[in-house]
Write an enzyme that holds these catalytic residues in place. Structure first.
Site, PDB file in Angstrom:
ATOM      1  N   GLU A  59       0.813  -1.211   0.000  1.00 27.44           N
ATOM      2  CA  GLU A  59       0.000   0.000   0.000  1.00 27.44           C
ATOM      3  C   GLU A  59       0.851   1.267   0.000  1.00 27.44           C
ATOM      4  OE1 GLU A  59      -3.377   0.253   2.453  1.00 27.44           O
ATOM      5  OE2 GLU A  59      -4.029  -1.789   2.062  1.00 27.44           O
ATOM      6  N   ARG A 104       2.193   5.115   6.663  1.00 23.83           N
ATOM      7  CA  ARG A 104       1.287   5.858   5.785  1.00 23.83           C
ATOM      8  C   ARG A 104       1.797   7.291   5.611  1.00 23.83           C
ATOM      9  NH1 ARG A 104       0.044   1.409   5.078  1.00 23.83           N
ATOM     10  NH2 ARG A 104      -2.028   0.409   5.164  1.00 23.83           N
TER      11      ARG A 104
END
Length: 205
Positions: A59, A104
């Site tokens: 991701e 992230r």
């Protein structure tokens, strides 16, 4: 001269981190003055302000590889808008599994208005000490991404550090692209604490 400059800036960052950590311990454990000075010196002389973090990074492609990655993560003295910035790759506690950690991108900080591409969703403003984090992989659909688009805002207190170097494979590694200010702040830390061989050894393990 560059080495000396990096070392001086590094020691300033390390002193700030040591003092902040020691004062936190002082508040919790009621250390006396001598114990407080001892903790500061111990952290300053023997401590590091980075640690290694391993994880898969599908991701977070292209910053991280799809398989196992080893990251050098900078510890932060305090997690607030003085030390983390929009654009930084941060390591944070998984909102749904607090014993696990995610990497992230920090996309927005407290006070930012969040507007959805879905007209059915009302805009809202991030509250104090909240932030919005997103996955980097553009091929993942927003409703399938495991980030703030699915689990919502997260607390700044859940951020444990900033990724500053990533080893994807033994021949594919380099500094993590963060905000301009963060990269300037982290450059002396990288210069002193980065050990690619150590990352590679941990990666193989």
């Amino acid at each position: 001269m560059a080495y000396i400059s990096n070392w001086v800036r590094y020691m300033a960052h390390k002193l700030e981190y040591s003092l902040t950590l020691s004062l936190k311990n002082h508040t919790k454990e009621k250390l006396n003055e001598r114990e407080l000075v001892g903790v500061v010196l111990k952290n300053l002389l023997y401590g590091r302000i980075t640690y290694l973090h391993s994880g898969k990074g599908q991701e977070m492609a292209p910053t991280m590889g799809a398989h196992d990655n080893t990251l050098l993560v900078r510890k932060l003295p305090v997690v607030d808008t003085r030390y983390v910035f929009v654009g930084d790759a941060v390591v944070l506690k998984d909102p749904n599994e607090t014993d696990k950690y995610l990497v992230r991108r920090l996309a927005a900080l407290e006070g930012s208005e969040m507007v959805s591409s879905d007209d059915k969703e009302e805009p809202f403003v991030l509250e104090k000490d909240q932030c919005w984090v997103v996955a980097e992989n553009q091929e993942i659909k927003s409703k399938e991404a495991y980030d703030s688009r699915t689990f919502g805002p997260v607390s700044m207190a859940d951020i444990v550090g900033r990724a500053i170097y990533c080893l994807r494979t033994a021949v594919d590694h380099g500094p993590v692209s963060n905000s301009e200010f963060a990269m300037e702040e982290d450059s002396p830390v990288l210069a002193v604490e980065l050990d690619v061989d150590e990352l590679a050894k941990d990666h193989k393990a």
